[in-house]
Design a protein around this motif. Structure first.
Motif, PDB file in Angstrom:
ATOM      1  N   LEU A 263      44.740  15.558  81.635  1.00 26.76           N
ATOM      2  CA  LEU A 263      45.406  16.553  80.694  1.00 26.76           C
ATOM      3  C   LEU A 263      44.741  17.295  80.013  1.00 26.76           C
ATOM      4  N   GLN A 264      45.307  18.401  79.884  1.00 28.61           N
ATOM      5  CA  GLN A 264      44.524  19.515  79.040  1.00 28.61           C
ATOM      6  C   GLN A 264      45.421  20.196  77.921  1.00 28.61           C
ATOM      7  N   ALA A 265      45.231  20.609  76.790  1.00 26.78           N
ATOM      8  CA  ALA A 265      46.098  21.287  75.841  1.00 26.78           C
ATOM      9  C   ALA A 265      45.141  22.411  75.342  1.00 26.78           C
ATOM     10  N   ASP A 266      45.824  23.632  75.259  1.00 32.56           N
ATOM     11  CA  ASP A 266      45.053  25.070  74.940  1.00 32.56           C
ATOM     12  C   ASP A 266      43.892  25.126  75.659  1.00 32.56           C
ATOM     13  N   GLY A 267      43.618  24.556  76.799  1.00 35.58           N
ATOM     14  CA  GLY A 267      42.350  24.990  77.341  1.00 35.58           C
ATOM     15  C   GLY A 267      41.217  23.824  77.308  1.00 35.58           C
ATOM     16  N   GLU A 268      41.689  22.770  76.573  1.00 36.10           N
ATOM     17  CA  GLU A 268      40.617  21.482  76.295  1.00 36.10           C
ATOM     18  C   GLU A 268      41.238  20.470  77.042  1.00 36.10           C
ATOM     19  N   LEU A 269      40.306  19.790  77.760  1.00 32.94           N
ATOM     20  CA  LEU A 269      40.424  18.466  78.198  1.00 32.94           C
ATOM     21  C   LEU A 269      40.624  17.416  77.175  1.00 32.94           C
ATOM     22  N   LEU A 270      41.660  16.740  77.378  1.00 36.01           N
ATOM     23  CA  LEU A 270      41.950  15.572  76.512  1.00 36.01           C
ATOM     24  C   LEU A 270      41.826  14.348  77.021  1.00 36.01           C
ATOM     25  N   GLY A 271      42.496  14.167  78.057  1.00 36.30           N
ATOM     26  CA  GLY A 271      42.643  12.551  78.498  1.00 36.30           C
ATOM     27  C   GLY A 271      43.255  12.610  79.651  1.00 36.30           C
ATOM     28  N   GLU A 272      44.248  11.647  79.708  1.00 28.38           N
ATOM     29  CA  GLU A 272      45.010  11.647  81.189  1.00 28.38           C
ATOM     30  C   GLU A 272      46.360  10.805  80.792  1.00 28.38           C
TER      31      GLU A 272
END
Length: 302
Positions: free
Chosen positions: A277-286
């Motif tokens: 999962l990414q948000a606004d181009g930043e990898l967050l988790g899954e």
């Protein structure tokens, strides 16, 4: 004119923001803006700076950086519990500038600074995602878009394996390696309570029209309508994916038979295999990941 806190990410735009900041600071002084400023020192620092600014009563917080900087500042304002009381100004110095393209803020610093002298307010939606991160459940605000699947794997490869190459080479290396090794995922989706199972390449939840460095991903998205535009790209083969990539930049991908766009306020996604999962181009988790809209949550100067 309100007293402002300016948060500058010197590493944005592949480090070019640090060189541009003295000129921008001069422009802000010339328009009569009264402000103090901070330079971020590490990823996540802008969250704490924005949170502190909100708690100190600043009415205007200005982002000088890219989409990631905007994301962190929005998270800081949200965490402070007073996001509705603060105006967000944006001077875009990042590489992509996807979000400001949607809301109509110029990439020219002079014009962006002048907007702050005569602020007009646009009230926009935010997205919230709850997701898995190292066995724990985490939560994050996003401003522009969040994605699962192929695009998140590009972010993962770029940041974890190729970051040392520099901005554009790292992205191209990440894109190539993801294209070669990525496998589409079986997922269970629930959109506003309506459940379905699909095999997908990408799922994106968009408030804005652009993402991923000027891709015209969600041409009909409106950041003020209280809905996500949910882009679902189904089980594309590698040749189909290669052929479709240029269409994402033109916004002509919506006519492809394996592309669907739905509007929804709440989305739940579970995947049978690990799915990043990414948000606004930043990898967050899954996954598992749950998304919902915060309507009319953020006041942006346009």
């Amino acid at each position: 004119m309100p007293y402002a806190r300016v948060i500058v990410n010197p590493t944005a735009g592949a480090g070019k923001t640090a060189k541009k900041w003295p000129q921008i600071m001069g422009l802000l002084k010339n328009i009569g803006l009264r402000f103090e400023h901070d330079l971020t020192e590490a990823p996540g620092h802008a969250i704490e700076l924005a949170k502190s600014a909100a708690k100190k009563g600043y009415e205007l917080v200005v982002s000088v950086g890219g989409d990631g900087t905007i994301n962190e500042i929005a998270n800081g304002l949200y965490d402070a519990g007073s996001i509705g009381d603060v105006m967000l100004g944006i001077i875009g110095t990042g590489t992509g500038g996807d979000y400001i393209r949607t809301i109509g803020i110029s990439r020219h610093h002079e014009e962006a600074c002048l907007r702050l002298a005569n602020p007009k307010k646009l009230v926009v939606d935010l997205g919230v995602v709850e997701y898995a991160n190292n066995g724990q459940t985490a939560k994050r605000i996003f401003v522009n878009f969040a994605g699962l699947g192929f695009d998140a794997e590009i972010v993962k490869a770029t940041t974890q394996r190729f970051k040392a190459l520099g901005s554009v080479p790292s992205y191209l290396a990440g894109l190539l390696s993801t294209f070669l090794f990525y496998k589409n995922r079986e997922v269970s989706l629930k959109l506003d309570g309506e459940a379905e199972d699909r095999k997908v390449c990408v799922i994106m939840m968009s408030n804005g029209k652009y993402g991923g460095g000027s891709m015209f991903l969600a041409p009909n998205a409106d950041p003020t309508d209280g809905f996500f535009d949910v882009l679902i790209i189904d089980d594309l083969s590698k040749p189909e994916l290669l052929w479709s990539l240029p269409r994402l930049y033109r916004g002509t991908h919506l006519t492809h038979p394996k592309v669907t766009v739905k509007r929804a306020r709440e989305i739940d996604i579970c995947a049978r295999q690990q799915m990043s999962l990414q948000a606004d181009g930043e990898l967050l988790g899954e996954t598992p990941a749950c998304f919902h809209v915060l309507p009319a949550a953020l006041n942006v100067v346009i």
